[in-house]
Design a protein around this motif. Structure first.
Motif, PDB file in Angstrom:
ATOM      1  N   GLN A  44      -0.482   4.629  -2.489  1.00 10.57           N
ATOM      2  CA  GLN A  44      -1.706   5.416  -2.386  1.00 10.57           C
ATOM      3  C   GLN A  44      -1.444   6.654  -1.531  1.00 10.57           C
ATOM      4  OE1 GLN A  44      -4.538   3.394   0.358  1.00 10.57           O
ATOM      5  NE2 GLN A  44      -3.117   1.728   0.016  1.00 10.57           N
TER       6      GLN A  44
ATOM      7  N   LYS B  89      -1.004  -5.165   3.913  1.00  8.20           N
ATOM      8  CA  LYS B  89      -2.433  -5.203   3.653  1.00  8.20           C
ATOM      9  C   LYS B  89      -2.727  -6.589   3.097  1.00  8.20           C
ATOM     10  CE  LYS B  89      -5.411  -2.501   0.695  1.00  8.20           C
ATOM     11  NZ  LYS B  89      -5.456  -1.346  -0.204  1.00  8.20           N
TER      12      LYS B  89
ATOM     13  N   ALA C  36     -10.026   2.301   6.637  1.00 10.69           N
ATOM     14  CA  ALA C  36      -9.524   3.135   5.536  1.00 10.69           C
ATOM     15  C   ALA C  36      -8.983   2.294   4.376  1.00 10.69           C
ATOM     16  CB  ALA C  36      -8.437   4.075   6.046  1.00 10.69           C
TER      17      ALA C  36
ATOM     18  N   GLN D  17      -2.403   8.151   1.186  1.00 10.54           N
ATOM     19  CA  GLN D  17      -3.047   8.153   2.491  1.00 10.54           C
ATOM     20  C   GLN D  17      -1.941   8.358   3.508  1.00 10.54           C
ATOM     21  OE1 GLN D  17      -5.009   4.337   2.614  1.00 10.54           O
ATOM     22  NE2 GLN D  17      -6.988   5.297   2.945  1.00 10.54           N
TER      23      GLN D  17
ATOM     24  N   LEU E 272      -0.488   7.090   5.938  1.00 12.23           N
ATOM     25  CA  LEU E 272      -0.395   5.865   6.746  1.00 12.23           C
ATOM     26  C   LEU E 272       0.472   6.070   7.976  1.00 12.23           C
ATOM     27  CD1 LEU E 272       0.138   3.238   3.911  1.00 12.23           C
ATOM     28  CD2 LEU E 272      -1.954   3.732   5.173  1.00 12.23           C
TER      29      LEU E 272
ATOM     30  N   SER F   7       0.834  -1.192   0.000  1.00 16.92           N
ATOM     31  CA  SER F   7       0.000   0.000   0.000  1.00 16.92           C
ATOM     32  C   SER F   7       0.865   1.237   0.000  1.00 16.92           C
ATOM     33  CB  SER F   7      -0.904  -0.023   1.221  1.00 16.92           C
ATOM     34  OG  SER F   7      -0.133  -0.347   2.346  1.00 16.92           O
TER      35      SER F   7
ATOM     36  N   GLY G 286      -6.775   7.501   7.642  1.00 14.46           N
ATOM     37  CA  GLY G 286      -6.072   6.252   7.341  1.00 14.46           C
ATOM     38  C   GLY G 286      -4.751   6.083   8.062  1.00 14.46           C
TER      39      GLY G 286
END
Lengths: 409, 93
Positions: free
Chosen positions: A29, B38, B24, A31, A33, A26, A80
């Motif tokens: 993206q 993830k 999210a 976000q 994090l 991920s 997020g």
């Protein structure tokens, strides 16, 4: 602490996961994090390699309150944020870390306290454990005024030993961060032996990167290329022969690489930093950049700050790039490197990071490496990170030491 | 597969790892110091059932019952255990 210790590993681990069967990464993206709370710039130590801003003294009287931090944690979580770093300065100088840690746990963060260990007591660590703090990272050394004997400074070692034992007895992994510079690079073996004696599970050997105080002290701190190679060789040798389970990460310094680092894994991609006074930044030193207005949690919505603020969008992606980055086949690998380093050294925030051998400003890095070996420049005093020196820098008294940079580091 | 997963084996999450649903991300994740992975739906379904008590066989049976239409689910599940163990997300109880 260092930029490396905060950034690279989260990215490294998520990026590596890309190759996993059935597991998605991920890292790309947008976000936030990773939320880094630079909760105070106050610090009992005076490390010459600190990357905090040299004008931090402006931000020691206007810190966010506990309530403002908690509100920030809540809002970031909604966006997020999942990994929380509590850093500084020395975060333990605030007496509300217990409350902040407990709230972070309730919100579902995986939280990490980044500390020198100064001020950690049995009572406080118990409260952190009870509150749900997940992880503690201990920095191994400051450079003290007793620079010549700091490596064998018994007082420091005794303190770290005490703190390390406390961390382990509460069931935390023992993670040590050691910033490497000219004054300790010759002691790699002793440092690794000390880490082992402290019972470290992980050791990060982070070569100094030149921001904030470490940029002002660059001629005093930078080792030679040969010293770095030797340090890496000793590290590899130690890894090969040691039977302990201690994992060692050696972070290669960017000045001696020919391509820049993918700074913060890209501007406004995964990292969000909230500073002691509430500024919201895409990287630790972003305030050095010209013509930028950064949002602040006291006035601005955090969702707007991340998604829509002009500051967070300015260097997102690659449309801002100039040549040689714009048409470079490697541009996605490093996104042109660090904007702050580009501006501080070249005066152009959109230029390629001068670390890159393809940068038209690369000679600035080559010159810095030569300067760091110039006996006259080496002989200039180290400017330790303390309130007095910060005030001096704000008032322009140390002008000669910062004149070559395009902003106050 | 390198880890020789047996149906009687029991696994738990490794120390300092946390498994949770992330709103999210709209997925399950594993969290550990300075990192997150993830998990795709299937991987999340497997790890959700790893609790330090259920055997691999229990988990296989439960997933077969929950997803009766999925083909050759057992090999996928064993593969997931193998990967998770290799990544040190799990420890053997």
């Amino acid at each position: 602490m260092t930029q490396n210790s905060l950034g690279d590993s989260v990215v490294q681990k998520t990026v590596h996961a890309q190759q996993n069967n059935g597991v998605a990464a991920s890292a790309t993206q947008t976000q936030p994090l990773w939320l880094l709370a630079e909760i105070t710039y106050r610090c009992p130590l005076h490390c010459a390699f600190c990357y905090n801003p040299t004008d931090y003294d402006k931000h020691t009287q206007n810190e966010l309150t506990t309530e403002q931090w908690i509100k920030t944690l809540r809002e970031a979580r909604k966006l997020g944020a999942i990994q929380l770093g509590i850093s500084g300065g020395e975060p333990l100088l605030r007496d509300d870390i217990e409350e902040i840690v407990a709230e972070a746990h309730k919100l579902g963060y995986y939280s990490n306290l980044i500390t020198s260990g100064v001020g950690l007591t049995e009572k406080r660590i118990q409260a952190f454990k009870d509150g749900g703090l997940d992880h503690i990272q201990l920095s191994m050394h400051d450079i003290t005024e007793e620079i010549n004997n700091f490596i064998t400074n018994t007082k420091t070692f005794e303190l770290k030993k005490k703190v390390a034992a406390m961390i382990k007895s509460h069931g935390y992994p023992m993670v040590l961060n050691v910033v490497i510079h000219r004054y300790n690079i010759g002691h790699m073996r002793e440092i690794l032996e000390m880490a082992e004696a402290l019972g470290a599970d992980f050791v990060e050997l982070a070569n100094t990167q030149y921001y904030g105080w470490s940029l002002v002290n660059r001629n005093q701190l930078m080792p030679t290329k040969e010293q770095i190679e030797e340090a890496e060789r000793i590290t590899n040798e130690f890894r090969a022969k040691t039977e302990s389970k201690m994992k060692i990460f050696f972070v290669v310094p960017d000045y001696f690489a020919d391509r820049p680092k993918k700074c913060m894994n890209g501007w406004g991609e995964v990292f969000m930093i909230v500073t002691a006074n509430g500024d919201v930044l895409p990287c630790h030193s972003a305030r050095v950049l010209p013509n930028m207005q950064f949002p602040n949690v006291k006035d601005d919505d955090l969702g707007w700050s991340w998604k829509d603020s002009p500051a967070f969008n300015k260097y997102r992606g690659d449309s801002w790039m100039k040549e040689p980055c714009r048409t470079c086949p490697e541009k996605e690998k490093d996104l042109g490197g660090c904007r702050c380093q580009a501006f501080l050294l070249s005066g152009d925030a959109e230029a390629a990071d001068p670390v890159c051998a393809l940068s038209p400003h690369h000679h600035l890095i080559e010159q810095a490496i030569i300067d760091a070996q110039n006996p006259q420049l080496q002989a200039q005093p180290i400017i330790f990170r303390n309130d007095k020196n910060s005030k001096k820098i704000i008032e322009g008294e140390l002008e000669a030491r910062v004149a070559e940079f395009h902003a106050l580091p | 597969m390198d880890n020789n997963i047996q149906s009687a084996d029991i696994y738990a999450l490794a120390p300092h790892h946390r498994f949770q649903w992330e709103e999210a991300q709209q997925s399950y994740v594993i969290l550990f110091p300075e990192g997150m992975v993830k998990l795709h739906g299937g991987a999340g379904e497997v790890l959700k059932r790893v609790n330090g008590m259920a055997t691999v066989a229990d988990i296989v049976a439960e997933l077969k019952a929950a997803f009766p239409d999925a083909d050759d689910i057992e090999n996928d599940i064993l593969g997931m255990f193998d990967l998770a163990l290799g990544k040190q997300w799990l420890r053997k109880v």
